[in-house]
Design an enzyme around this catalytic site. Structure first.
Site, PDB file in Angstrom:
ATOM      1  CD  GLU A 176      42.445  41.853  29.147  1.00 25.01           C
ATOM      2  OE1 GLU A 176      43.418  42.109  29.892  1.00 25.01           O
ATOM      3  OE2 GLU A 176      41.502  41.132  29.511  1.00 25.01           O
ATOM      4  CB  CYS A 213      40.841  31.044  50.872  1.00 22.01           C
ATOM      5  SG  CYS A 213      42.493  30.387  50.956  1.00 22.01           S
ATOM      6  NE  ARG A 215      37.344  34.910  48.022  1.00 20.08           N
ATOM      7  CZ  ARG A 215      37.600  36.201  48.021  1.00 20.08           C
ATOM      8  NH1 ARG A 215      36.936  36.984  47.208  1.00 20.08           N
ATOM      9  NH2 ARG A 215      38.500  36.715  48.812  1.00 20.08           N
ATOM     10  CE  LYS A 273      41.383  37.774  30.196  1.00 14.13           C
ATOM     11  NZ  LYS A 273      41.066  38.861  31.035  1.00 14.13           N
ATOM     12  CD  GLU A 327      43.351  35.377  32.779  1.00 17.07           C
ATOM     13  OE1 GLU A 327      43.395  35.284  34.010  1.00 17.07           O
ATOM     14  OE2 GLU A 327      42.820  36.331  32.197  1.00 17.07           O
ATOM     15  CG  ASN A 341      40.725  35.054  52.139  1.00 16.57           C
ATOM     16  OD1 ASN A 341      41.784  34.751  51.595  1.00 16.57           O
ATOM     17  ND2 ASN A 341      39.958  36.037  51.722  1.00 16.57           N
ATOM     18  N   GLY A 342      43.662  34.579  54.009  1.00 16.44           N
ATOM     19  CA  GLY A 342      44.719  35.555  54.286  1.00 16.44           C
ATOM     20  C   GLY A 342      45.993  34.833  54.692  1.00 16.44           C
ATOM     21  CG  HIS A 345      63.785  47.333  18.469  1.00 16.05           C
ATOM     22  ND1 HIS A 345      64.867  47.947  17.901  1.00 16.05           N
ATOM     23  CD2 HIS A 345      62.689  48.019  18.049  1.00 16.05           C
ATOM     24  CE1 HIS A 345      64.444  48.980  17.183  1.00 16.05           C
ATOM     25  NE2 HIS A 345      63.136  49.044  17.253  1.00 16.05           N
TER      26      HIS A 345
HETATM   27  C1  F6R Z   1      42.738  38.553  34.460  1.00 19.92           C
HETATM   28  C2  F6R Z   1      42.264  38.993  35.755  1.00 19.92           C
HETATM   29  C3  F6R Z   1      43.258  39.582  36.696  1.00 19.92           C
HETATM   30  C4  F6R Z   1      42.643  40.780  37.431  1.00 19.92           C
HETATM   31  C5  F6R Z   1      43.614  41.306  38.488  1.00 19.92           C
HETATM   32  C6  F6R Z   1      43.077  42.538  39.186  1.00 19.92           C
HETATM   33  O1  F6R Z   1      41.709  38.027  33.677  1.00 19.92           O
HETATM   34  O2  F6R Z   1      41.117  38.865  36.073  1.00 19.92           O
HETATM   35  O3  F6R Z   1      44.418  39.956  36.021  1.00 19.92           O
HETATM   36  O4  F6R Z   1      42.346  41.777  36.502  1.00 19.92           O
HETATM   37  O5  F6R Z   1      43.853  40.301  39.417  1.00 19.92           O
HETATM   38  O6  F6R Z   1      41.866  42.288  39.797  1.00 19.92           O
HETATM   39  P1  F6R Z   1      40.901  43.453  40.275  1.00 19.92           P
HETATM   40  O7  F6R Z   1      40.393  44.141  39.049  1.00 19.92           O
HETATM   41  O8  F6R Z   1      39.828  42.769  41.047  1.00 19.92           O
HETATM   42  O9  F6R Z   1      41.733  44.389  41.110  1.00 19.92           O
END
Ligand code: F6R
Length: 614
Positions: free
Chosen positions: A489, A2, A34, A493, A496, A109-110, A512
């Site tokens: 990575e 949030c 967020r 990408k 997601e 937020n939380g 394997h």
């Molecule tokens: C993927 C991505 C997330 C962040 C992860 C850590 O594209 O953005 O996997 O890398 O949530 O976030 P930070 O770097 O802010 O701790």
């Protein structure tokens, strides 16, 4: 997760009727990364002094239009964009939440962990609840305790001390209509200072248009702000001297805007040469990284903690540290810290990598390591963040604000900081001499140019390629050596933002088990790095033999003996620079695949940019 925002503008100074609503709505737009399943605002009407709440399920643009956010009068107000935790994303569960009489409205937020027991107590006292959220409990708790306290703030303080869990809270009330009350524990909250108005928000870009003076709040901070005053105290440490906490941020508002690109993600992919230039120049402009390397070199154990993309940057950093220094490094996923913490002692250096500096898993890994005597080195993009403030040493990434939920420029800037650290460690430990050191630093200074060339060389094909497999259900990314974290990575990408199932493996491991899935035209990408050329050629052959659609990302010098069905040529570079030549095409591929599939790459479903819940 949030995003929350609040603004208090002096009524007699530049506060036109709908000014606060405009600032809040704009701020929410920049906080949408967020969370974006519902959104709402609450303003104190300056004429009636009553609270107006508007909120609903959906993204800001739609909800704001439906309820005319921009036509809400008032100079003091709060707003919220939600990523649901307790209670489905519905109109009723959207924030702000109010007390029984509508005299208190708040955004949160939380997660309030003890909300059930508090709710039970408040129900017994006659309060009525409208939503299924943990947050609404706080509004009623404040209502209850403010009614028996000498003033509203005392009641607010008592309520905060009863909450368990994490929270960034902003509260407006008809009892003190000139103020916004706030409290912070674990979730981020930053105060923005200006002449005749003050702000608060979950993140700096939401306030950048109005100020560059900020006061990041610490856990246990509580207080209030009005248009001309800010009061902060810490529940443990007493009154906070704002002057001492103030930070100046040199980001420009346009850095956090789309600037003509259809999405933030593509803008941020293109910004990488500039971001890396600023990272490199920053790193050589002072001694921070040299000092950090000196201290790390004296420690017996080197650990790296991070999550998601930052974890992959941690794996690349491990690769280079081990290669250059011969010292073993253990990189772990932050949320697994409990299984590793017993290994940490005062002879351990822990490098924590976090773009936002607010990822709760990484914060917990950091705090646990610190409590056990470890020294914390943070690589972060946000110096004023929790990690930036609590680490013993901070090396800034200087990537500028990243708004797209998928990390792009922050990944490569993390990799650059990690590589520079590896080279400096090599020198501190005595594994490389002055000449080798200078050569390596000089090599890394080309990282911005390599990203630029890689984008130009691969953009054309990466725009077309998605048509070929955007309807596929699965993709593999395989690599060896340095190619393994780059493949991880790539798969992250891809999955997601395109929602295509993507997995990465060390190429040798594919035999394997994973190879069982291969059938005609199953797409298999090979991330071909310098150190792995010969072995990877056989892995490509194995996949070809099973009719997979093999695609190799490789530089020209590697092409001769590889026989993939398609080759994507990237610039030919030194091993240290391979992340900058191999990662941009992968980012472009994910981006264009999402676009072809009709998805919004900036706001992937179920994800949020900053993960402040465990
Ligand atoms: C993927 C991505 C997330 C962040 C992860 C850590 O594209 O953005 O996997 O890398 O949530 O976030 P930070 O770097 O802010 O701790």
């Amino acid at each position: 997760m949030c995003g929350i925002i609040g603004v208090a503008i002096d009524v007699n100074n530049n506060c036109s009727e709908f000014k606060a609503a405009e600032i809040i709505t704009k701020g929410l737009k920049s906080l949408e990364y967020r969370g974006y399943d519902s959104v709402g605002i609450a303003l104190i009407d300056k004429n009636t002094r009553k609270i107006i709440v508007k909120k609903g399920k959906g993204k800001l643009d739609d909800v704001s239009k439906e309820y005319s956010f921009l036509l809400t009068p008032g100079c003091i107000g709060i707003g919220h964009t939600r990523w649901a935790t307790h209670g489905a994303p519905t109109n009723i569960n959207a924030h702000p939440h109010t007390d029984c009489k509508g005299d208190i409205a708040l955004v949160h937020n939380g997660i309030i962990k003890n909300f059930l027991s508090l709710k039970k107590m408040l129900l017994n006292s006659g309060h009525t609840f409208k939503s299924d959220t943990d947050t609404e409990v706080v509004a009623h708790l404040i209502e209850e305790l403010a009614s028996t306290s000498s003033n509203f703030y005392e009641g607010f303080k008592k309520s905060i001390s009863m909450l368990e869990g994490s929270f960034a809270l902003a509260v407006v009330t008809t009892y003190e209509p000139e103020k916004i009350f706030f409290a912070k524990k674990e979730s981020p909250l930053i105060i923005g200072l200006s002449k005749s108005s003050n702000f608060l928000a979950s993140d700096i870009p939401a306030m950048l248009e109005y100020t560059n003076e900020f006061v990041p709040l610490n856990d246990g901070d509580i207080g209030w702000l009005s248009p001309r005053e800010v009061f902060i105290e810490n529940l443990k440490a007493g009154i906070v001297e704002i002057r001492k906490r103030k930070i100046l941020v040199d980001w420009k508002p346009e850095m956090a805007k789309k600037g003509g690109y259809p999405h933030y993600m593509i803008k941020e992919i293109y910004e990488q040469p500039l971001a890396l230039k600023s990272t490199f120049e920053g790193l050589i402009s002072d001694e921070t990284i040299i000092e950090a390397a000196d201290l790390i070199s004296k420690k017996d154990k080197i650990f790296i903690a991070a999550a998601g993309t930052s974890y992959h940057a941690g794996l690349v950093t491990k690769y280079f540290i081990e290669k250059i220094t011969g010292r073993a490094v253990y990189t772990f996923i932050s949320s697994e810290y409990k299984n590793i913490e017993y290994l940490v002692d005062n002879d351990t250096a822990i490098i924590v990598i976090s773009q936002s500096g607010e990822t709760i898993d990484t914060i917990k890994a950091m705090r646990s390591s610190k409590n056990r005597g470890g020294v914390i080195f943070a690589i972060t993009n946000v110096i004023g963040s929790t990690i930036g403030r609590e680490a013993d040493y901070v090396v800034p990434m200087r990537a500028g604000p990243e708004i797209g939920v998928a990390a792009t420029k922050t990944f490569l800037t993390q990799v650059l900081v990690g590589s520079m650290l590896a080279v400096n460690l090599g020198k501190s430990i005595g594994k490389i001499n002055e000449t080798e050191y200078n050569q390596m630093i000089n090599t890394l200074s080309y990282s911005p140019n390599i990203v630029g060339s890689s984008i130009s060389m691969t953009e054309g094909i990466m725009k077309k390629l998605p048509e070929r497999f955007s309807s596929k259900n699965s993709i593999y990314f395989l690599g060896r050596g340095l190619g393994v974290p780059l493949a991880y990575e790539a798969a992250l990408k891809m999955k997601e933002i395109t929602y295509i199932h993507a997995e990465a493996y060390p190429a040798g491991e594919s035999k394997h088990g994973p190879i069982a899935l291969i059938e005609k035209d199953f797409p298999v990408f090979f991330v071909v790095t310098k150190d792995t050329y010969e072995e990877i050629a056989s892995n490509i052959a194995e996949m070809n033999a099973r009719d997979a659609y093999t695609i190799a990302l490789a530089s020209e010098e590697k092409l001769e003996n590889l026989q993939p069905r398609l080759t994507i040529t990237v610039p030919k570079v030194d091993l240290l620079l391979e992340p900058y030549s191999l990662i941009p095409p992968i980012q472009l591929l994910s981006y264009y695949t999402a676009v072809v599939r009709g998805l919004d790459p900036d706001k992937p479903r179920n994800l949020a940019k900053t993960v402040t819940v465990e």
